[in-house]
Enzyme design. Structure first.
Site, PDB file in Angstrom:
ATOM      1  N   LYS A  53     -10.241  -1.032   8.254  1.00 42.42           N
ATOM      2  CA  LYS A  53      -9.713  -1.986   7.269  1.00 42.42           C
ATOM      3  C   LYS A  53      -8.777  -3.039   7.873  1.00 42.42           C
ATOM      4  O   LYS A  53      -8.740  -4.167   7.420  1.00 42.42           O
ATOM      5  CB  LYS A  53      -8.971  -1.247   6.150  1.00 42.42           C
ATOM      6  CG  LYS A  53      -9.901  -0.528   5.170  1.00 42.42           C
ATOM      7  CD  LYS A  53      -9.084   0.096   4.049  1.00 42.42           C
ATOM      8  CE  LYS A  53      -9.954   0.734   3.001  1.00 42.42           C
ATOM      9  NZ  LYS A  53      -9.201   1.181   1.835  1.00 42.42           N
ATOM     10  N   ASP A 103      -8.637  -3.046  -3.362  1.00 39.47           N
ATOM     11  CA  ASP A 103      -7.894  -1.827  -3.721  1.00 39.47           C
ATOM     12  C   ASP A 103      -6.756  -2.123  -4.707  1.00 39.47           C
ATOM     13  O   ASP A 103      -6.446  -1.300  -5.569  1.00 39.47           O
ATOM     14  CB  ASP A 103      -7.316  -1.163  -2.470  1.00 39.47           C
ATOM     15  CG  ASP A 103      -8.349  -0.326  -1.725  1.00 39.47           C
ATOM     16  OD1 ASP A 103      -9.379   0.032  -2.332  1.00 39.47           O
ATOM     17  OD2 ASP A 103      -8.139  -0.045  -0.531  1.00 39.47           O
TER      18      ASP A 103
HETATM   19  P1  NAP Z   1      -2.798   6.277   5.405  1.00 40.18           P
HETATM   20  O1  NAP Z   1      -2.664   4.834   5.685  1.00 40.18           O
HETATM   21  O2  NAP Z   1      -3.228   7.216   6.478  1.00 40.18           O
HETATM   22  O3  NAP Z   1      -1.375   6.793   4.818  1.00 40.18           O
HETATM   23  C1  NAP Z   1      -1.147   8.168   4.586  1.00 40.18           C
HETATM   24  C2  NAP Z   1       0.185   8.319   3.872  1.00 40.18           C
HETATM   25  O4  NAP Z   1       0.377   9.711   3.579  1.00 40.18           O
HETATM   26  C3  NAP Z   1       1.378   7.877   4.715  1.00 40.18           C
HETATM   27  O5  NAP Z   1       2.349   7.344   3.868  1.00 40.18           O
HETATM   28  C4  NAP Z   1       1.849   9.214   5.341  1.00 40.18           C
HETATM   29  O6  NAP Z   1       3.192   9.223   5.719  1.00 40.18           O
HETATM   30  C5  NAP Z   1       1.621  10.135   4.176  1.00 40.18           C
HETATM   31  N1  NAP Z   1       1.514  11.521   4.628  1.00 40.18           N
HETATM   32  C6  NAP Z   1       0.462  12.096   5.252  1.00 40.18           C
HETATM   33  N2  NAP Z   1       0.737  13.389   5.541  1.00 40.18           N
HETATM   34  C7  NAP Z   1       2.007  13.612   5.110  1.00 40.18           C
HETATM   35  C8  NAP Z   1       2.864  14.749   5.120  1.00 40.18           C
HETATM   36  N3  NAP Z   1       2.471  15.928   5.642  1.00 40.18           N
HETATM   37  N4  NAP Z   1       4.097  14.634   4.574  1.00 40.18           N
HETATM   38  C9  NAP Z   1       4.514  13.451   4.047  1.00 40.18           C
HETATM   39  N5  NAP Z   1       3.731  12.338   3.995  1.00 40.18           N
HETATM   40  C10 NAP Z   1       2.501  12.423   4.523  1.00 40.18           C
HETATM   41  O7  NAP Z   1      -3.808   6.541   4.197  1.00 40.18           O
HETATM   42  P2  NAP Z   1      -4.134   5.576   2.957  1.00 40.18           P
HETATM   43  O8  NAP Z   1      -5.322   4.765   3.295  1.00 40.18           O
HETATM   44  O9  NAP Z   1      -2.907   4.919   2.522  1.00 40.18           O
HETATM   45  O10 NAP Z   1      -4.631   6.658   1.883  1.00 40.18           O
HETATM   46  C11 NAP Z   1      -3.740   7.591   1.311  1.00 40.18           C
HETATM   47  C12 NAP Z   1      -4.516   8.470   0.333  1.00 40.18           C
HETATM   48  O11 NAP Z   1      -5.035   7.664  -0.706  1.00 40.18           O
HETATM   49  C13 NAP Z   1      -5.726   9.178   0.953  1.00 40.18           C
HETATM   50  O12 NAP Z   1      -5.788  10.481   0.430  1.00 40.18           O
HETATM   51  C14 NAP Z   1      -6.905   8.359   0.475  1.00 40.18           C
HETATM   52  O13 NAP Z   1      -8.083   9.143   0.352  1.00 40.18           O
HETATM   53  C15 NAP Z   1      -6.416   7.908  -0.892  1.00 40.18           C
HETATM   54  N6  NAP Z   1      -7.019   6.653  -1.343  1.00 40.18           N
HETATM   55  C16 NAP Z   1      -7.585   6.634  -2.577  1.00 40.18           C
HETATM   56  C17 NAP Z   1      -8.148   5.473  -3.046  1.00 40.18           C
HETATM   57  C18 NAP Z   1      -8.792   5.469  -4.394  1.00 40.18           C
HETATM   58  O14 NAP Z   1      -9.672   4.622  -4.635  1.00 40.18           O
HETATM   59  N7  NAP Z   1      -8.376   6.328  -5.307  1.00 40.18           N
HETATM   60  C19 NAP Z   1      -8.129   4.305  -2.268  1.00 40.18           C
HETATM   61  C20 NAP Z   1      -7.514   4.340  -1.006  1.00 40.18           C
HETATM   62  C21 NAP Z   1      -6.966   5.539  -0.556  1.00 40.18           C
HETATM   63  P3  NAP Z   1       3.619   8.786   7.209  1.00 40.18           P
HETATM   64  O15 NAP Z   1       3.587   7.273   7.217  1.00 40.18           O
HETATM   65  O16 NAP Z   1       4.963   9.346   7.391  1.00 40.18           O
HETATM   66  O17 NAP Z   1       2.608   9.380   8.144  1.00 40.18           O
END
Ligand code: NAP
Length: 275
Positions: free
Chosen positions: A66, A103
């Site tokens: 992305k 998004d």
């Molecule tokens: P990303 O960029 O990898 O961000 C992950 C986030 O989760 C970061 O803020 C990370 O914190 C936090 N995190 C991960 N493990 C953690 C832990 N053990 N303790 C505390 N915080 C933790 O991912 P993303 O693209 O933003 O996506 C996040 C979620 O949204 C995913 O599950 C994805 O599948 C979902 N999503 C859903 C949609 C939808 O259409 N519904 C769209 C996009 C994404 P740190 O920065 O500290 O690592």
């Protein structure tokens, strides 16, 4: 001619997008295709620059492409520029690539569809997370009129970076103090990956959250995350995350095919069967 579209990611076999776009292509009798293409990061440039020659109308981008895709896009819109990432590419008539990030649209349309008018919840919003999804949620909420946004992330520097990039009404908070920062919130958003299948649950006490607050989780597998269950039990209104997936796709479909496809219960059921 078949209108070719695809999602590019790595890995990508788990993607629900082919099921979703395939449903609409059939519903609207469009002679088109939508495939999941596994593209290694080092191959992304070649794949993107060949889209026109390969007959594609457009593609979606998912993890890990992305942000990196931006290097090969000719034109991005303001939303994508603010989010710093693209998820939908349109191949223009002259072969150049324009892109956006749907998004933010997906996030806010899902809330509107489930709740209607959002302004009663907009005095104070707490967003947990500072990844790509949190950035999209921030942009959507700022544009929709959210008054104060508190961004809380385990790695606080990432939340600070979003605050610097987007400006406006964003404040950051300490991950360790997340429970107490819920005081007075009208909207709580989980934009971390915590609570997702095979991930630990989000540890959060909702004791300080007003009962009138709306709680949403962008994680949609499981559909009812531990956070949503916890909120439901204490009487908060909740919105699950599958709708964000459906609405971000709705916008992409419109950009490629000129039809805004319907998001309804039948589609939702079809997608839940694919989880
Ligand atoms: P990303 O960029 O990898 O961000 C992950 C986030 O989760 C970061 O803020 C990370 O914190 C936090 N995190 C991960 N493990 C953690 C832990 N053990 N303790 C505390 N915080 C933790 O991912 P993303 O693209 O933003 O996506 C996040 C979620 O949204 C995913 O599950 C994805 O599948 C979902 N999503 C859903 C949609 C939808 O259409 N519904 C769209 C996009 C994404 P740190 O920065 O500290 O690592």
């Amino acid at each position: 001619m078949v209108k070719k579209t695809a999602v590019l990611g790595h890995p990508v076999s788990h993607s629900l997008s082919p099921r979703l776009h395939g449903y609409w292509l059939k519903q609207y009798a469009i002679k088109g295709s939508y495939e999941a293409k596994d593209v290694l990061p080092e191959a992304l440039g070649d794949v993107l620059t060949s889209l026109s020659a390969d007959g594609y109308r457009g593609v979606n981008l998912t993890v890990p492409h992305k942000e990196t895709a931006l290097s090969w896009i000719n034109k991005i819109d303001d939303t994508a520029a603010r989010i710093g990432a693209v998820n939908t590419v349109v191949v223009c008539q002259d072969g150049t690539l324009s892109a956006t990030n749907t998004d933010a649209y997906g996030f806010i349309e899902n809330l509107r569809a489930q709740v209607g008018e959002l302004s009663p919840f907009f005095k104070k919003t707490v967003i947990l997370g500072a990844g790509g999804a949190a950035r999209a949620a921030c942009v959507a909420l700022m544009d929709a009129g959210a008054e104060e946004i508190i961004l809380i992330n385990r790695s606080r520097d990432k939340a600070e970076k979003i605050k610097t990039d987007l400006g406006g009404n964003i404040q950051t908070g300490d991950w360790e103090k997340r429970d107490s920062l819920l005081f007075g919130a009208g909207l709580l958003v989980n934009a971390t990956s915590l609570g997702m299948k095979k991930m630990p649950p989000l540890e959060l006490s909702l004791e300080n959250l007003p009962q009138a607050a709306l709680v949403t989780d962008i994680v949609y597998n499981p559909l009812t995350t531990p956070l949503l269950r916890q909120a439901q039990v204490r009487g908060n209104k909740v919105v699950d995350g599958i709708g964000m997936l459906l609405y971000q796709a709705q916008k992409a479909f419109e950009l490629w095919h000129g039809i805004l496809p319907e998001v309804d219960d039948a589609l939702r059921c079809h997608m839940l069967e694919g989880l």
